[in-house]
Design a protein around this motif. Structure first.
Motif, mmCIF file in Angstrom:
data_model
loop_
_atom_site.group_PDB
_atom_site.id
_atom_site.type_symbol
_atom_site.label_atom_id
_atom_site.label_comp_id
_atom_site.label_asym_id
_atom_site.label_seq_id
_atom_site.Cartn_x
_atom_site.Cartn_y
_atom_site.Cartn_z
ATOM 1 N N THR A 151 -8.675 8.924 -5.598
ATOM 2 C CA THR A 151 -9.820 9.199 -4.357
ATOM 3 C C THR A 151 -11.506 9.921 -5.873
ATOM 4 O OG1 THR A 151 -9.012 11.060 -4.045
ATOM 5 C CG2 THR A 151 -8.100 8.936 -3.289
ATOM 6 N N VAL A 152 -11.124 10.411 -6.267
ATOM 7 C CA VAL A 152 -11.776 11.738 -6.917
ATOM 8 C C VAL A 152 -12.775 10.615 -7.776
ATOM 9 C CG1 VAL A 152 -12.076 12.897 -8.165
ATOM 10 C CG2 VAL A 152 -10.874 12.971 -6.297
ATOM 11 N N LEU A 153 -12.174 9.677 -8.603
ATOM 12 C CA LEU A 153 -12.332 9.501 -10.393
ATOM 13 C C LEU A 153 -12.172 7.745 -10.638
ATOM 14 C CD1 LEU A 153 -9.649 10.743 -12.367
ATOM 15 C CD2 LEU A 153 -11.811 11.782 -12.586
ATOM 16 N N SER A 154 -12.198 7.372 -9.151
ATOM 17 C CA SER A 154 -12.043 5.743 -9.070
ATOM 18 C C SER A 154 -13.082 5.414 -7.766
ATOM 19 C CB SER A 154 -11.077 5.195 -8.618
ATOM 20 O OG SER A 154 -11.222 3.506 -8.705
ATOM 21 N N ASP A 155 -14.705 4.370 -8.041
ATOM 22 C CA ASP A 155 -15.549 4.593 -7.378
ATOM 23 C C ASP A 155 -14.697 2.801 -6.521
ATOM 24 O OD1 ASP A 155 -17.178 6.465 -8.746
ATOM 25 O OD2 ASP A 155 -17.638 5.143 -9.718
ATOM 26 N N ALA A 156 -13.983 2.202 -7.251
ATOM 27 C CA ALA A 156 -14.316 0.965 -6.707
ATOM 28 C C ALA A 156 -12.309 0.899 -5.885
ATOM 29 C CB ALA A 156 -13.914 0.122 -7.076
ATOM 30 N N ARG A 157 -12.049 0.130 -4.769
ATOM 31 C CA ARG A 157 -10.901 0.338 -4.175
ATOM 32 C C ARG A 157 -10.388 -0.624 -5.315
ATOM 33 N NH1 ARG A 157 -9.498 1.102 0.737
ATOM 34 N NH2 ARG A 157 -8.347 -0.652 1.134
ATOM 35 N N PRO A 158 -8.907 -0.223 -6.020
ATOM 36 C CA PRO A 158 -8.825 -1.377 -7.453
ATOM 37 C C PRO A 158 -7.244 -2.276 -6.996
ATOM 38 C CG PRO A 158 -6.912 0.636 -6.920
ATOM 39 C CD PRO A 158 -7.982 0.644 -6.142
ATOM 40 N N ALA A 159 -8.219 -4.035 -7.202
ATOM 41 C CA ALA A 159 -7.639 -5.525 -6.286
ATOM 42 C C ALA A 159 -6.154 -5.121 -6.869
ATOM 43 C CB ALA A 159 -8.116 -5.887 -6.857
ATOM 44 N N THR A 160 -5.905 -4.227 -8.105
ATOM 45 C CA THR A 160 -4.348 -4.824 -8.594
ATOM 46 C C THR A 160 -4.387 -3.343 -8.975
ATOM 47 O OG1 THR A 160 -5.257 -4.933 -10.791
ATOM 48 C CG2 THR A 160 -4.779 -7.278 -9.386
ATOM 49 N N VAL A 161 -2.725 -2.758 -8.656
ATOM 50 C CA VAL A 161 -2.258 -2.258 -9.453
ATOM 51 C C VAL A 161 -0.723 -2.143 -9.960
ATOM 52 C CG1 VAL A 161 -1.316 0.543 -9.218
ATOM 53 C CG2 VAL A 161 -2.713 -0.118 -7.772
ATOM 54 N N GLY A 162 -0.898 -1.887 -11.755
ATOM 55 C CA GLY A 162 0.396 -1.773 -12.167
ATOM 56 C C GLY A 162 0.634 -0.748 -12.567
ATOM 57 N N VAL A 163 2.244 -0.663 -12.035
ATOM 58 C CA VAL A 163 3.290 0.465 -12.415
ATOM 59 C C VAL A 163 4.217 0.058 -13.268
ATOM 60 C CG1 VAL A 163 4.814 1.828 -11.148
ATOM 61 C CG2 VAL A 163 3.083 0.508 -10.174
ATOM 62 N N VAL A 164 4.127 1.305 -14.850
ATOM 63 C CA VAL A 164 5.305 1.877 -16.124
ATOM 64 C C VAL A 164 5.903 2.154 -15.527
ATOM 65 C CG1 VAL A 164 5.320 1.103 -18.118
ATOM 66 C CG2 VAL A 164 3.404 0.531 -17.264
ATOM 67 N N GLY A 165 7.541 1.688 -15.330
ATOM 68 C CA GLY A 165 8.339 2.688 -15.486
ATOM 69 C C GLY A 165 8.725 2.356 -13.086
ATOM 70 N N GLY A 166 10.058 2.705 -12.906
ATOM 71 C CA GLY A 166 10.577 2.274 -11.585
ATOM 72 C C GLY A 166 12.053 2.802 -11.131
ATOM 73 N N GLY A 167 10.741 4.502 -11.019
ATOM 74 C CA GLY A 167 12.597 5.803 -10.959
ATOM 75 C C GLY A 167 11.322 5.997 -9.298
ATOM 76 N N VAL A 168 11.890 7.532 -8.967
ATOM 77 C CA VAL A 168 11.674 8.464 -8.173
ATOM 78 C C VAL A 168 9.894 8.584 -7.733
ATOM 79 C CG1 VAL A 168 11.615 9.813 -6.954
ATOM 80 C CG2 VAL A 168 14.111 8.712 -7.539
ATOM 81 N N ILE A 169 9.577 8.580 -9.422
ATOM 82 C CA ILE A 169 8.244 9.378 -9.419
ATOM 83 C C ILE A 169 7.373 8.060 -9.393
ATOM 84 C CG2 ILE A 169 6.416 9.766 -10.632
ATOM 85 C CD1 ILE A 169 8.374 12.220 -9.977
ATOM 86 N N ALA A 170 7.581 6.892 -9.811
ATOM 87 C CA ALA A 170 7.055 6.484 -9.306
ATOM 88 C C ALA A 170 6.755 5.645 -8.052
ATOM 89 C CB ALA A 170 6.890 4.695 -10.115
ATOM 90 N N ARG A 171 7.422 5.607 -7.236
ATOM 91 C CA ARG A 171 7.747 4.727 -5.802
ATOM 92 C C ARG A 171 7.094 5.963 -4.900
ATOM 93 N NH1 ARG A 171 13.613 6.912 -3.864
ATOM 94 N NH2 ARG A 171 12.996 8.672 -3.870
ATOM 95 N N THR A 172 7.564 7.196 -5.706
ATOM 96 C CA THR A 172 6.920 8.680 -4.952
ATOM 97 C C THR A 172 4.858 8.368 -4.796
ATOM 98 O OG1 THR A 172 8.624 9.652 -5.109
ATOM 99 C CG2 THR A 172 6.296 10.984 -3.542
ATOM 100 N N LEU A 173 4.624 8.606 -6.294
ATOM 101 C CA LEU A 173 3.275 8.202 -6.163
ATOM 102 C C LEU A 173 2.427 6.784 -5.434
ATOM 103 C CD1 LEU A 173 3.126 8.125 -10.572
ATOM 104 C CD2 LEU A 173 2.119 9.192 -9.204
ATOM 105 N N CYS A 174 3.450 5.779 -5.832
ATOM 106 C CA CYS A 174 3.041 4.531 -4.533
ATOM 107 C C CYS A 174 2.817 4.712 -3.053
ATOM 108 C CB CYS A 174 4.102 3.712 -4.390
ATOM 109 S SG CYS A 174 4.135 2.833 -6.204
ATOM 110 N N GLN A 175 3.472 5.934 -2.315
ATOM 111 C CA GLN A 175 4.250 6.454 -1.241
ATOM 112 C C GLN A 175 2.637 7.042 -0.736
ATOM 113 O OE1 GLN A 175 7.528 8.743 -0.678
ATOM 114 N NE2 GLN A 175 6.360 9.277 1.301
ATOM 115 N N TYR A 176 1.935 8.032 -1.865
ATOM 116 C CA TYR A 176 1.103 9.334 -2.023
ATOM 117 C C TYR A 176 -0.197 7.622 -1.483
ATOM 118 C CZ TYR A 176 3.277 13.377 -1.120
ATOM 119 O OH TYR A 176 3.904 14.345 0.261
ATOM 120 N N LEU A 177 -0.013 7.164 -3.020
ATOM 121 C CA LEU A 177 -2.013 6.038 -2.854
ATOM 122 C C LEU A 177 -1.593 5.637 -1.459
ATOM 123 C CD1 LEU A 177 -1.386 4.840 -6.510
ATOM 124 C CD2 LEU A 177 -2.934 6.511 -5.838
ATOM 125 N N HIS A 178 0.040 4.765 -0.809
ATOM 126 C CA HIS A 178 -0.725 4.215 0.097
ATOM 127 C C HIS A 178 -1.734 4.902 0.990
ATOM 128 C CE1 HIS A 178 -0.091 1.411 3.486
ATOM 129 N NE2 HIS A 178 0.126 2.302 3.751
#
Length: 340
Positions: A135-162
């Motif tokens: 939210t601080v470093l990006s001026d624009a809302r990303p249209a696409t999100v790429g996630v490399v790694g499919g574990g607990v951290i990735a899942r939680t990252l998406c939860q908090y981004l949402h």
């Protein structure tokens, strides 16, 4: 707590994993606020955050247990230590890679006051840090999100981004383990209605927002790879990117001294160049308006993961658990509570 005579009694409590998860559920914005405050307190010199200590095993080179001692002042005023293990071999058995505990110490007496199950705390503070950075470093809302790694951290990252308002409409998931990539993809579709799809590494790295959440010990993204202007890369796992890639980007760290250690990608960049000119600044510096990124370059956020963040979130959970009666006291935990 006091005795009938009014003398203080030392108490010790435990907060288990199920209660930690219950207290965290739906409170992502509160956790982000705790992380934000901790960053600013740390930036202002109101903390003590020594180097992390790594316990490694000759016969298990991919496994480690890390100790993160810290003190966080300001409104928190607590010391403590996180003891977190990373055993990637657990994944093949269907078990979590990481497990952890967090000890909180009273700053006045030094006495431990609580033990918290901390795998969830560690994931939450990591994800909150990433969401704050986005939210601080990006001026624009990303249209696409790429996630490399499919574990607990990735899942939680998406939860908090949402929770932070970052759209997850178009997500590309990549993992060397197709089962993990498929599980994350299904989760994103079911929970957020995302058009999440499995894809190759190149597709994930080409997205507007890139999340790196792997257990890679050394860089695997080619030294020739360059992110484009406007891309934001959350380099959570720290060792995915070749140092040459970082040199073509603005680099925001959580703490310069901590991040330039242990052969992280930024540390490799320092070794390659012999200096730190490639470091743009810290996230707290951006928050305070002291650091600005250039619009004609991509931005890479590399957080080493500070123990003060665990203390901030852990102490907040301790207070919530106390208010809701979720702490499990351990009577008689201390053998002696009087000097004589």
């Amino acid at each position: 707590m006091t005795t009938d005579e009014g003398a203080p009694v030392a108490t010790f409590s435990v907060l288990g994993g199920s209660d930690v998860q219950t207290l965290l559920e739906g409170r992502e914005k509160d956790v982000i606020e705790q992380v934000l405050a901790a960053y600013l307190t740390h930036h202002a010199g109101g903390s003590v955050n020594p180097d992390s200590y790594f316990l490694r095993f000759p016969e298990k080179p991919d496994a480690r247990i890390i100790a993160l001692p810290a003190y966080l002042g300001g409104e928190v005023g607590v010391a403590g230590i996180k003891w977190i293990s990373s055993f990637p071999g657990n994944v093949a058995r269907g078990e979590p890679r990481a497990s952890a505990v967090l000890v909180l110490n009273d700053y006045d007496t030094g006495r431990p006051i609580a033990l918290l199950e901390a795998a969830g705390i560690s994931a939450a503070r990591t994800a909150a840090s990433a969401a704050l950075a986005c939210t601080v470093l990006s001026d624009a809302r990303p249209a696409t999100v790429g996630v490399v790694g499919g574990g607990v951290i990735a899942r939680t990252l998406c939860q908090y981004l949402h929770a932070a308002g970052v759209p997850l409409a178009q997500v590309r998931c990549h993992d060397l383990d197709p089962v993990s990539a498929g599980a994350l993809t299904r989760h994103l579709r079911e929970r957020y209605g995302s058009d999440a799809r499995e894809g190759d590494l190149a597709a994930a790295l080409d997205c507007d927002l890139v999340l790196l959440a792997t257990t890679a010990p050394v860089p695997y993204v080619s030294a020739d790879h360059r992110f484009r202007a406007g891309q934001l890369v959350l380099n959570i796992s720290l060792r995915d990117l070749a140092p040459e890639t970082l040199l073509a980007a603005d680099n925001i760290l959580d703490d310069v001294e901590h991040c330039l250690k242990a052969n992280t990608s930024p540390h490799l960049a320092e070794q390659l160049t012999g200096g730190r000119d490639f470091v743009t600044g810290t996230l707290a510096g951006v928050l305070r308006g002291e650091v600005a990124c250039r619009p004609d370059r991509p931005v890479v956020f590399s957080p080493f993961g500070l123990g003060v963040l665990d203390l901030a979130v852990g102490h907040w959970l301790y207070r919530q658990g106390l208010e809701e009666g979720r702490l499990m006291p351990v009577p008689g935990f201390f053998g002696e509570t009087r000097r004589w």
